[in-house]
Design an enzyme around this catalytic site. Structure first.
Site, PDB file in Angstrom:
ATOM      1  N   ASP A   9      36.013  46.603  -2.067  1.00  9.13           N
ATOM      2  CA  ASP A   9      34.949  45.743  -1.497  1.00  9.13           C
ATOM      3  C   ASP A   9      34.086  45.017  -2.529  1.00  9.13           C
ATOM      4  O   ASP A   9      33.928  45.476  -3.707  1.00  9.13           O
ATOM      5  CB  ASP A   9      34.263  46.386  -0.561  1.00  9.13           C
ATOM      6  N   MET A  10      33.541  43.891  -2.156  1.00 15.39           N
ATOM      7  CA  MET A  10      32.716  43.203  -2.931  1.00 15.39           C
ATOM      8  C   MET A  10      30.980  43.594  -2.741  1.00 15.39           C
ATOM      9  O   MET A  10      30.727  44.226  -3.662  1.00 15.39           O
ATOM     10  CB  MET A  10      32.968  41.552  -2.863  1.00 15.39           C
ATOM     11  N   ASP A  11      30.451  43.131  -1.953  1.00 19.95           N
ATOM     12  CA  ASP A  11      29.238  43.188  -1.774  1.00 19.95           C
ATOM     13  C   ASP A  11      28.858  44.532  -1.625  1.00 19.95           C
ATOM     14  O   ASP A  11      29.243  45.228  -0.724  1.00 19.95           O
ATOM     15  CB  ASP A  11      28.420  42.277  -0.495  1.00 19.95           C
ATOM     16  N   THR A  43      37.270  41.833   1.048  1.00 22.87           N
ATOM     17  CA  THR A  43      35.845  41.383   1.573  1.00 22.87           C
ATOM     18  C   THR A  43      35.704  40.580   2.618  1.00 22.87           C
ATOM     19  O   THR A  43      36.684  40.438   3.257  1.00 22.87           O
ATOM     20  CB  THR A  43      35.616  40.374   0.334  1.00 22.87           C
ATOM     21  N   GLY A  44      34.720  40.856   3.225  1.00 24.18           N
ATOM     22  CA  GLY A  44      34.183  40.001   4.368  1.00 24.18           C
ATOM     23  C   GLY A  44      34.007  38.373   4.108  1.00 24.18           C
ATOM     24  O   GLY A  44      34.143  37.632   5.060  1.00 24.18           O
ATOM     25  N   LYS A 208      39.974  45.517   7.793  1.00 23.32           N
ATOM     26  CA  LYS A 208      40.345  45.484   6.367  1.00 23.32           C
ATOM     27  C   LYS A 208      41.613  46.494   6.051  1.00 23.32           C
ATOM     28  O   LYS A 208      42.281  46.489   5.531  1.00 23.32           O
ATOM     29  CB  LYS A 208      39.221  46.022   5.614  1.00 23.32           C
ATOM     30  N   ASP A 231      31.340  50.435   1.133  1.00 20.87           N
ATOM     31  CA  ASP A 231      30.066  50.822   1.434  1.00 20.87           C
ATOM     32  C   ASP A 231      29.631  50.639   2.906  1.00 20.87           C
ATOM     33  O   ASP A 231      28.672  51.133   3.267  1.00 20.87           O
ATOM     34  CB  ASP A 231      29.095  50.191   0.483  1.00 20.87           C
ATOM     35  N   ASN A 234      32.233  47.503   7.895  1.00 14.55           N
ATOM     36  CA  ASN A 234      33.602  46.637   7.814  1.00 14.55           C
ATOM     37  C   ASN A 234      34.586  47.372   6.791  1.00 14.55           C
ATOM     38  O   ASN A 234      35.864  46.816   6.887  1.00 14.55           O
ATOM     39  CB  ASN A 234      33.271  45.536   7.645  1.00 14.55           C
TER      40      ASN A 234
END
Length: 282
Positions: A9-11, A43-44, A208, A231, A234
């Site tokens: 994941d990114m953020d 990622t979203g 995801k 985290d 999602n």
């Protein structure tokens, strides 16, 4: 090597709160890739924006974007998977959420559609576009009449994001919860949150976790050979799918409870520590 696919994941995960990739994370990601582990961003965010961050890794990497609605290699035009909302569902969705007064954005793979003009001083896409080459910019489309734009763009719309800034200020999420329940009653949609003040809507079945499975199958990688790190809500589906599901130290409690392992926070290079633990030093 036990884990052949690593989905990040990114953020709140590979990115710090300042939206930076730490040197420790970057070093570990490159080391894992050198060992033969495939690295995927999951990622979203829309593909075009995620690709900018993937470029920082300096490796060949597939991108799972829009919460799993779109999968594509960052350096190729070949789409591995795509699942759009479509005009009809986008119209139905907009008819529900617009009455709540949320900020509403519809995302395509390289475009953000907004019913409000983009703030040149605050909008992250506006700021990033100023510094990016044309082929890496996000197309920003202001829609004076959202329904007309949905009719024109609907076949490419992957996701809708609804944001209620006041909910975070007041610690009151009643409007967000009410809208979510109304959409759930309608059926045909997948709903997940990437932060407390929002929810994101995709076509039913998109997640995801499903996208990670699609990507693993595409590469011929077994479920038990997949490691996912995230985290937020999602990320839950991919954490549950993975052979090794890792929650960040800053993750929501629901994610931590479903994870096999909890690493350090995004501001303390938790991704690098998990990679070192299960891939590099395993």
């Amino acid at each position: 090597m036990k884990y052949k696919l690593l989905c990040l994941d990114m953020d709140g995960t590979v990115l710090s709160d300042e939206k930076k990739v730490s040197e420790e994370n970057l070093k570990a990601i490159k080391a894992a890739h050198k060992l033969g582990t495939k690295i995927a961003i999951c990622t979203g965010r829309l593909f075009a924006n995620a690709r900018v961050y993937a470029d920082i890794f300096g490796i060949k990497a597939p991108i799972i974007a829009s919460n799993g609605a779109y999968i594509r290699d960052k350096d190729s035009n070949d789409v591995i998977y795509k699942c759009v909302l479509g005009k009809e569902k986008a119209r139905k969705l907009y008819s529900i959420v617009e009455k709540y007064g949320f900020l509403i954005f519809f995302n395509e793979c390289n475009c953000v559609i907004s019913g409000k003009k983009f703030d040149n001083d605050k909008n992250i896409y506006v700021k990033m576009n100023k510094e990016l080459p044309e082929d890496r910019r996000v197309r920003l489309l202001y829609a004076e009449n959202m329904l007309e734009v949905i009719d024109k763009e609907g076949d490419e719309i992957l996701k809708c994001i609804c944001i209620d800034k006041e909910s975070l200020k007041n610690n009151n999420y009643e409007k967000l919860n009410a809208a979510r329940k109304e959409i759930e009653r309608l059926g045909g949609f997948e709903i997940a949150s990437s932060f407390r003040d929002n929810f994101e809507v995709m076509k039913s079945g998109v997640s995801k976790g499903n996208a990670v499975k699609v990507l693993a199958d595409f590469y011929g990688i077994k479920q038990e050979e997949v490691m996912c790190i995230g985290d937020n809500e999602n990320d839950l589906s991919m954490i549950e799918y993975a052979g090794m599901g890792v929650a960040m130290g800053n993750a929501e409690e629901i994610v931590k409870k479903s994870a096999n392992y909890i690493t350090d926070t995004n501001n303390n290079s938790g991704v690098a520590k998990a990679i070192n633990e299960f891939i590099i030093n395993a």
